[in-house]
Design a protein around this motif. Structure first.
Motif: not given
Length: 271
Positions: A135-145
């Protein structure tokens, strides 16, 4: 009597659009103070009891703790990676730079539900079970840009001369980054971190796909409560979410303005 001009019609249409967008939010906030247990109109009085009910609801407290932890970790990881990636994209030339830059921004261009399903299917193919790190990895992928875009925009405006002057005086690249570059881009770093935290805290689409069983964030808890009935607690919880997701960026903007004004005053001060 004058006929309405094109500008008048545009103004009226703009007002209508804003009312259509924000009036439901205002209704939720208003009903969160309704004394009636049905949470609907007509209001029977003003009461804060539903906010008190939130404080005693163990499921909501756990959801807040999960959302806060998830948002903080997402902000830290996304901001760290985003600052380093932005520094590489702006300050250095290397093979594949354009491709990497496109990959960093790609999650914004892809609908979140498509990204959520794709990541879930890929991890199922790899036999990776749902977990909090996923879940954390998914949020990082989405917020990084969002972090990358904000920091890059600020970093482009920072002259390379400052960094070269520091290194010519004996500072190492790491010392130059922490003592010169980072303070100059700090408003953008703070903005990126707030973006990452707010987006993570408020996300529901990806969270529904990625969260493991028994783990609920505030948005998914609201979604679960809506399956049963529309209670005043949902309105109160929605009001708290609105205050957090709107208040934090506004507070961050005020702080960033103060930091930018202080940096401008120091830069303009005589040596």
């Amino acid at each position: 009597m004058r006929k309405p001009t094109g500008f008048t019609w545009i103004t009226l249409w703009t007002i209508f659009v804003y009312l259509f967008m924000f009036l439901p939010i205002g209704v939720v906030v208003l009903l969160s103070f309704n004394a009636s247990q049905f949470g609907s109109f007509p209001m029977t009085g003003f009461s804060l009891q539903w906010f008190g009910e939130l404080a005693t609801n163990d499921a909501i407290i756990r959801a807040f703790q999960t959302s806060a932890l998830l948002g903080i970790l997402t902000a830290i990881i996304s901001t760290t990676i985003g600052v380093l990636a932005s520094l590489a994209m702006v300050r250095y030339d290397f093979p594949g730079k354009t491709t990497i830059s496109t990959l960093l921004i790609a999650p914004i261009l892809v609908p979140e539900v498509v990204l959520a399903v794709a990541l879930l299917l890929f991890l199922q193919l790899m036999n990776v079970p749902k977990s909090f790190p996923l879940l954390l990895m998914g949020h990082v992928i989405f917020t990084l840009p969002f972090v990358v875009l904000v920091v890059q925009a600020r970093l482009i405006g920072v002259r390379r001369d400052y960094e070269e002057a520091a290194m010519s005086l004996g500072a190492s690249p790491i010392q130059t980054f922490f003592r010169v570059t980072l303070p100059l881009i700090m408003p953008a770093v703070m903005a990126g971190a707030l973006f990452a935290f707010t987006i993570s805290f408020d996300d529901i689409t990806g969270t529904l796909f990625w969260k493991p069983g028994g783990v609920e964030t505030v948005p998914t808890q609201i979604f679960a409560m809506l399956r049963n009935s529309i209670s005043p607690e949902i309105n109160a919880l929605g009001t708290v979410m609105i205050v957090l997701t709107v208040g934090l960026p506004l507070l961050g903007l005020a702080v960033m303005r103060q930091v930018s004004a202080r940096q401008g005053a120091q830069a303009g001060a005589p040596a």
